[in-house]
Scaffold this motif. Structure first.
Motif, short mmCIF file in Angstrom:
data_model
loop_
_atom_site.label_atom_id
_atom_site.label_comp_id
_atom_site.label_asym_id
_atom_site.label_seq_id
_atom_site.Cartn_x
_atom_site.Cartn_y
_atom_site.Cartn_z
N LEU A 172 0.75 -1.06 0.12
CA LEU A 172 0.04 -0.02 -0.05
C LEU A 172 0.59 1.42 -0.12
O LEU A 172 0.34 2.28 0.07
N ARG A 195 -5.30 6.40 3.81
CA ARG A 195 -4.52 5.89 2.69
C ARG A 195 -5.26 4.43 2.48
O ARG A 195 -5.31 4.09 1.33
N ILE A 196 -5.12 3.55 3.61
CA ILE A 196 -5.89 2.14 3.22
C ILE A 196 -7.17 2.13 3.09
O ILE A 196 -7.59 0.94 2.33
N HIS A 218 -6.02 -10.12 -3.27
CA HIS A 218 -5.57 -8.83 -3.57
C HIS A 218 -4.92 -8.60 -4.87
O HIS A 218 -5.47 -7.75 -5.76
N ASP A 239 -9.44 -4.54 -2.21
CA ASP A 239 -9.76 -4.51 -0.89
C ASP A 239 -10.96 -5.43 -0.49
O ASP A 239 -10.82 -5.97 0.58
N GLU A 287 4.59 -7.45 -2.36
CA GLU A 287 3.40 -7.26 -1.96
C GLU A 287 2.75 -8.09 -1.28
O GLU A 287 2.02 -8.00 -0.16
#
Length: 302
Positions: free
Chosen positions: A90, A106-107, A152, A164, A292
């Protein structure tokens, strides 16, 4: 994935073990039947902060400051969300955040919900009530975190779905199995008979997952997908859906980080065909998304 359940009283060779297991199976089935028939079903010993965050996020118009206020009441959870916001998945630009409000912004709320559930699971498996089940609980949750991370990546690379949401669905896929683990404490002979235990899991975990997720007011799309993804031969009209993503991610997660084309037998499943996947695409996705996936696994599964 299998767990090593071993107890002295439930060992297969112990006199009367078969009778005890039969009795415990019957009692557990009766318990599950009654619990599912009740108004609501939930994970026991779920941390209060997780319940508060979950309730806050069921309101579509909730203010971010209200969410941050609830999260701030639990420093360990706040640290988990900051860690997630600063993860390779992220934060590809490497600009680290130290402010919780900015981190939640942000998330996003879906990822905040996922991180909160993961935090609650980490607390649950350390509860005194489940002493002796630390290993299977940890293995189950780490596997769920792995599937979630791959969900994801699969959603982002091969579909137009919200990545998400896919991560959250992947994370919740095993919640019924986790619930069953919390119940085995009351039926100790089952811990010595993995075959009997896994038959119970096969028969009950989907219904339990759906009941828990309904209680948590999760989106209908997620509740339906968690069940539908269990059928690898599932066919349906139209474009790739969330269940397809979970099914493909689960198959990919069972492989190593650098699988050969011969290992990708799942590419024949309908979900993979709908995504037009092949060994080259899957191999590239795993290789290019390794950091990631690893960062998401670490944050969600720890």
């Amino acid at each position: 994935m299998s767990f090593d359940f071993t107890t002295a009283s439930g060992a297969p060779g112990h006199p009367g073990a078969a009778s005890a297991r039969s009795s415990d199976v019957a009692r557990l089935v009766e318990t599950l039947t009654l619990e599912l028939a009740g108004e609501k079903i939930d994970l026991p010993s779920f941390p209060d902060v997780a319940v508060r965050v979950r309730k806050a996020l069921t309101n579509d118009e909730v203010d971010i400051d209200d969410v941050v206020r609830v999260i701030s009441a639990e420093p360990a959870l706040a640290a988990r969300l900051l860690q997630l916001a600063n993860s390779a998945a992220l934060n590809p630009n490497g600009r680290r955040l130290s402010d919780l409000r900015t981190a939640v912004s942000r998330i996003g709320f879906n990822m905040a919900r996922s991180a909160t559930i993961a935090f609650a699971m980490s607390q649950l498996r350390r509860a005194e009530a489940y002493k002796g089940l630390e290993q299977p609980m940890t293995e189950l949750w780490q596997h769920s975190a792995h599937v979630a991370a791959v969900c994801h990546v699969v959603a982002k690379r091969f579909t137009r779905m919200n990545a998400d949401t896919a991560l959250l669905a992947g994370l919740l896929r095993g919640v019924g199995k986790l619930y069953l683990l919390t119940r085995t404490v009351r039926f100790p002979s089952l811990l010595g008979d993995p075959a009997a235990y896994h038959r119970i899991v096969a028969d009950w975990h989907i219904r339990l997952s759906q009941a828990i997720l309904r209680n948590w007011e999760m989106a209908d799309e997620i509740i339906a997908a968690v069940a539908a993804a269990e059928d690898p031969d599932r066919e349906h009209e139209g474009v790739t859906d969330l269940a397809d993503v979970i099914a493909v991610a689960g198959a990919l997660a069972s492989l190593g980080p650098d699988p050969s084309a011969d290992e990708m037998l799942f590419l024949g499943m309908p979900a993979a065909r709908r995504m037009k996947l092949d060994a080259v695409k899957c191999g590239a996705a795993l290789a290019e998304s390794d950091a990631e996936i690893a960062s998401l696994r670490q944050v969600l599964g720890s």
